[in-house]
Design an enzyme around this catalytic site. Structure first.
Site, PDB file in Angstrom:
ATOM      1  N   ASP A  10       1.406   4.793   2.234  1.00  0.00           N
ATOM      2  CA  ASP A  10       1.037   5.415   3.506  1.00  0.00           C
ATOM      3  C   ASP A  10       1.462   6.883   3.523  1.00  0.00           C
ATOM      4  O   ASP A  10       2.631   7.186   3.266  1.00  0.00           O
ATOM      5  CB  ASP A  10       1.744   4.693   4.661  1.00  0.00           C
ATOM      6  N   ASP A  33       0.851  -1.184   0.000  1.00  0.00           N
ATOM      7  CA  ASP A  33       0.000   0.000   0.000  1.00  0.00           C
ATOM      8  C   ASP A  33       0.889   1.238   0.000  1.00  0.00           C
ATOM      9  O   ASP A  33       2.110   1.129  -0.032  1.00  0.00           O
ATOM     10  CB  ASP A  33      -0.936  -0.003   1.219  1.00  0.00           C
ATOM     11  N   ASP A  88      -3.344   4.668   2.480  1.00  0.00           N
ATOM     12  CA  ASP A  88      -3.733   5.073   3.835  1.00  0.00           C
ATOM     13  C   ASP A  88      -3.369   6.528   4.030  1.00  0.00           C
ATOM     14  O   ASP A  88      -2.213   6.920   3.806  1.00  0.00           O
ATOM     15  CB  ASP A  88      -2.986   4.249   4.890  1.00  0.00           C
TER      16      ASP A  88
END
Ligand code: DCP
Ligand code: MG
Length: 373
Positions: free
Chosen positions: A206, A204, A298
């Site tokens: 961040d 992902d 995120d």
């Protein structure tokens, strides 16, 4: 004299935050094996065993060269009997029977596929496994109820299992920056997580978002999210639930932080990295490649007074973070992604940089690129 392994042995700390762990290291064959056993222990909800394997792998990552003989491991921390048995077998036979058996086991493979779905943890995966589910595709036709995150996880499963590249992360950073600039002048974004440690790929992306004037960041995230709306395939935004005064000693220190936070899935248009990677003729034909890719992102908003703690807490690695907190505990302090509390002096220790936090903890500063424990 050439510094042999024993020289290292004597200086290696037992806590991951006491040593430098580069991204590239010399013992990938051994660490891959140990990390597979750690993963499998997680799939069997045996956290203690999982952490033990991760600690052992992490120690090997910090060694200055490849391990060739068992004697070289003498005196190193965190290498229990089980780990040594696995390492010995690999050194002698090129592979570990336990690792190979695990890798090919039906339980391991199903749990890997199911926990690989965004929004699915070990508990859910295990329930599904017991009900005969082996793969995300099995869920589509099944009776099992999925929550909103899991539905997105299944829908974008094939996209999300492809690692995110640094170029994609940078492209998303530009987009998030534009959104943040549009809703709050002067707000700043920082790429964190694995990419800040120098990784070239991740599961992902961040980001930390803050504003130099404390308080201005409040309520920022819903605005950013609504600016980004057309680019988001999924999002869930949580409010900030951190209240310093109530945090200690009333509550036990928690690993979960309570920042205003958005879990999202971005729809990233191709080609996002045209400059870095000119399209190669034939290889990635437009026919089989969709015009976009789903990417997990995120977004975390932090008041500037907590920024250094959030940055340290979100840079990872996970084992590095775990050992930082354990180290703090052993020093009579409590560390979170919000603050550092000295339990003996009964006061918060302020910091505006990661360096200051390491100093408060009595640790040598370890730069992000060497926190790949
Ligand atoms: N983190 C943590 N505890 C959590 C969530 C996150 O300590 N419950 C920290 C440690 C992680 C960092 O935040 O290193 C980012 O979380 P990721 O799961 O995204 O981990 P990485 O970015 O390190 O790995 P990847 O490259 O796979 O995204
Ligand atoms: Mg990450």
């Amino acid at each position: 004299a050439k510094s042999g392994p024993s020289a290292v042995t004597n200086t290696m700390g037992a806590y991951a935050c006491q040593r430098k762990t580069p991204l590239e290291h010399h013992n990938a064959v051994l660490t891959d094996a140990l990390l597979l056993l750690a993963e499998n222990a997680d799939f069997c909800t045996n956290e203690g065993r999982s952490v033990a394997f991760k600690r052992a792998a992490s120690v090997l990552k910090a060694l200055p060269g490849p391990v060739r003989r068992m004697e070289e491991l003498q005196g190193l921390p965190c290498l229990g009997e089980h780990c040594q048995r696995v390492i010995k077998e690999i050194l002698e036979h090129g592979a570990s029977s336990e690792v190979e058996m695990t890798r090919h086991s039906e339980h391991y493979q199903a749990m890997k596929a199911l926990t690989g779905i965004f929004g699915v943890g070990v508990k859910t995966a295990e329930q599904w496994h017991r009900a005969g589910i082996r793969h995300p595709a099995d869920l589509v036709s099944s009776e099992h109820k999925l929550n909103r995150a899991q539905r997105a996880g299944v829908e974008y499963y094939e996209h999300l299992r492809v690692p995110v590249t640094k170029a994609e992360a940078d492209r998303i950073g530009e987009i998030v920056k534009r959104a943040v600039d549009a809703v709050l002048l002067g707000a700043e974004i920082t790429l964190t997580g694995g990419f800040r440690r120098g990784k070239q790929t991740g599961h992902d992306v961040d980001f930390l978002i803050t504003h130099p004037d404390e308080g201005r960041e409040e309520g920022l995230l819903p605005k950013v999210v609504s600016w980004l709306e057309d680019l988001l395939l999924y999002q869930k935004t949580n409010k900030n639930s951190y209240l310093e005064a109530k945090e200690w000693p009333a509550r036990p220190p928690s690993n979960m932080d309570r920042f205003e936070r958005c879990f999202s899935i971005f729809k990233l248009q191709r080609p996002w990295a045209a400059l870095e990677e000119p399209p190669q003729s034939g290889e990635r034909g437009a026919a089989e490649t969709p015009g976009w890719k789903a990417v997990r992102v995120d977004l975390v908003v932090t008041p500037v007074s907590q920024f250094a703690f959030a940055l340290l807490g979100w840079t990872g690695s996970q084992l590095f973070e775990r050992d930082l907190r354990r180290w703090a505990g052993q020093k009579g302090m409590s560390l979170s992604s919000h603050a550092l509390y000295d339990c003996e002096q009964k006061r918060y220790l302020r910091a505006t940089s990661e360096e200051e936090i390491f100093a408060h903890l009595g640790l040598e500063y370890i730069p992000p690129g060497e926190r790949n424990a």
